[in-house]
Scaffold this motif. Structure first.
Motif, short mmCIF file in Angstrom:
data_model
loop_
_atom_site.label_atom_id
_atom_site.label_comp_id
_atom_site.label_asym_id
_atom_site.label_seq_id
_atom_site.Cartn_x
_atom_site.Cartn_y
_atom_site.Cartn_z
N ARG A 30 0.84 -1.21 0.00
CA ARG A 30 0.00 0.00 0.00
C ARG A 30 0.87 1.26 0.00
NH1 ARG A 30 -4.03 0.24 4.71
NH2 ARG A 30 -4.77 2.04 3.50
N VAL A 31 1.93 1.23 0.78
CA VAL A 31 2.85 2.38 0.82
C VAL A 31 3.51 2.58 -0.53
CG1 VAL A 31 5.02 3.22 1.80
CG2 VAL A 31 3.26 2.28 3.32
N LEU A 32 3.95 1.48 -1.15
CA LEU A 32 4.59 1.57 -2.47
C LEU A 32 3.63 2.19 -3.48
CD1 LEU A 32 6.94 0.96 -4.38
CD2 LEU A 32 5.98 -1.34 -4.69
N GLU A 33 2.38 1.75 -3.50
CA GLU A 33 1.39 2.29 -4.44
C GLU A 33 1.15 3.77 -4.19
OE1 GLU A 33 -1.97 -0.20 -3.79
OE2 GLU A 33 -1.29 -1.79 -5.16
N GLU A 34 1.11 4.16 -2.92
CA GLU A 34 0.87 5.56 -2.59
C GLU A 34 2.06 6.43 -2.98
OE1 GLU A 34 -1.99 8.29 -0.72
OE2 GLU A 34 -2.06 6.28 -1.58
N VAL A 35 3.26 5.93 -2.78
CA VAL A 35 4.45 6.68 -3.20
C VAL A 35 4.42 6.86 -4.72
CG1 VAL A 35 6.96 6.63 -3.39
CG2 VAL A 35 5.87 5.95 -1.25
N ALA A 36 4.09 5.79 -5.44
CA ALA A 36 4.05 5.87 -6.90
C ALA A 36 3.02 6.89 -7.37
CB ALA A 36 3.74 4.49 -7.49
N ASP A 37 1.89 6.98 -6.68
CA ASP A 37 0.82 7.91 -7.08
C ASP A 37 1.14 9.36 -6.75
OD1 ASP A 37 -0.78 5.96 -8.13
OD2 ASP A 37 -2.01 5.70 -6.34
N ARG A 38 1.88 9.59 -5.64
CA ARG A 38 2.01 10.96 -5.13
C ARG A 38 3.45 11.43 -4.95
NH1 ARG A 38 -1.51 11.16 0.18
NH2 ARG A 38 -0.97 13.35 -0.02
N GLN A 39 4.39 10.72 -5.56
CA GLN A 39 5.81 11.05 -5.36
C GLN A 39 6.14 12.45 -5.88
OE1 GLN A 39 8.30 8.40 -7.74
NE2 GLN A 39 6.64 8.12 -9.19
N PRO A 40 7.14 13.12 -5.23
CA PRO A 40 7.78 12.73 -3.98
C PRO A 40 6.87 13.01 -2.80
CG PRO A 40 8.62 14.85 -4.68
CD PRO A 40 7.68 14.39 -5.76
N ILE A 41 6.93 12.18 -1.80
CA ILE A 41 6.00 12.29 -0.69
C ILE A 41 6.70 11.90 0.60
CG2 ILE A 41 5.17 9.92 -1.02
CD1 ILE A 41 2.38 10.92 -0.16
N GLY A 42 6.28 12.54 1.70
CA GLY A 42 6.88 12.29 3.00
C GLY A 42 6.05 11.36 3.86
N VAL A 43 6.60 11.03 5.02
CA VAL A 43 5.98 10.06 5.92
C VAL A 43 4.61 10.55 6.41
CG1 VAL A 43 6.20 8.88 8.13
CG2 VAL A 43 8.20 9.18 6.67
N GLY A 44 4.55 11.82 6.80
CA GLY A 44 3.30 12.35 7.33
C GLY A 44 2.16 12.28 6.32
N GLU A 45 2.46 12.68 5.08
CA GLU A 45 1.44 12.63 4.02
C GLU A 45 1.01 11.19 3.76
OE1 GLU A 45 2.43 15.61 0.64
OE2 GLU A 45 4.33 15.10 1.64
N LEU A 46 1.98 10.28 3.75
CA LEU A 46 1.65 8.87 3.53
C LEU A 46 0.75 8.33 4.64
CD1 LEU A 46 5.12 7.53 2.36
CD2 LEU A 46 3.02 7.44 1.03
#
Length: 238
Positions: free
Chosen positions: A9-25
């Motif tokens: 789930r984290v990988l998919e979210e990073v791919a969708d919203r990169q670059p992204i930080g821990v708080g946003e994730l």
């Protein structure tokens, strides 16, 4: 298992919203920051993500995802397009390439007919396994119980025994057909592309229902069966 699911789930979210930080994730996924941090460390160590611009507080995916995709769906599409083009030339109709995903098949490539009367399905559309030619072509090679079989048109097969008989017929003749079972205005014939572990995709010839005669159904069925066999052989060849 939950750790694996969280990491994906984290990988998919990073791919969708990169670059992204821990708080946003964490906010986007509804997960604790500590859980997200662990997933990020795992993904980083495995080479799936890297710090964005050298900042360890923001993340982006690496080329590893693309490399894996090229060996799977993209590789399938690259191998399929020449076979699909031959099939289109032989039939003059729209050719679809679909892959199984859960209780559906997903359209990942199409080559359209140049005839003015056509039906265009968008890439990414999901069709039910039991109510589409592509779906039944795949389902015939799967050993799974049937759940609920929703009806879409008057010709949708919703009785499990009738569906089992239909799938047995698919295995005997080598291809599946769709007689307006998902949409009344669409007809199709399809064959499964088989790998060592079972069906990995399906190819179909799709037409407006008004254009699919019984003679053409049989002719296209033979052609699509041959094309699916060719594609399966191409995929396993070194």
């Amino acid at each position: 298992m939950q750790n694996v699911i969280n990491a994906l789930r984290v990988l998919e979210e990073v791919a969708d919203r990169q670059p992204i930080g821990v708080g946003e994730l964490a906010r986007g996924l509804g997960l604790p920051k500590s859980t997200v941090q662990r997933s990020l460390r795992t993904l980083h160590e495995a080479g799936w993500i890297r710090p964005a611009g050298g900042e360890v507080t923001r993340w982006q995916v690496t080329s590893k995802a693309l490399q894996v995709a090229r060996r799977t769906e993209l590789g399938l599409r690259d191998a399929a397009v020449p076979v699909m083009e031959e099939l289109r030339q032989a039939t003059g109709e729209t050719i679809h390439l679909m892959v199984p995903e859960g209780d559906a098949v997903v359209l990942i490539e199409r080559l359209e007919t140049d005839k003015p009367l056509r039906i265009v399905l968008p890439l990414g559309i999901r069709l039910p396994l039991h109510a589409s030619a592509n779906g039944k072509a795949v389902l015939a090679h799967l050993d799974r119980p049937f759940g609920e079989l929703p009806g879409y048109t008057a010709t949708t097969i919703t009785d499990p025994r009738a569906l089992r008989a239909e799938l047995d017929a698919v295995l005997r003749r080598g291809y599946a057909d769709n007689r307006g079972e998902w949409r009344a205005d669409i007809a199709a014939v399809a064959a499964a592309v088989l790998g060592p572990a079972g069906p990995i995709a399906s190819l179909s010839v799709s037409t407006p229902a008004s254009r699919m005669t019984e003679e053409l159904r049989a002719e296209y069925g033979k052609l699509v069966t041959r094309a699916a066999r060719t594609l399966g052989q191409d995929l396993v060849s070194p």
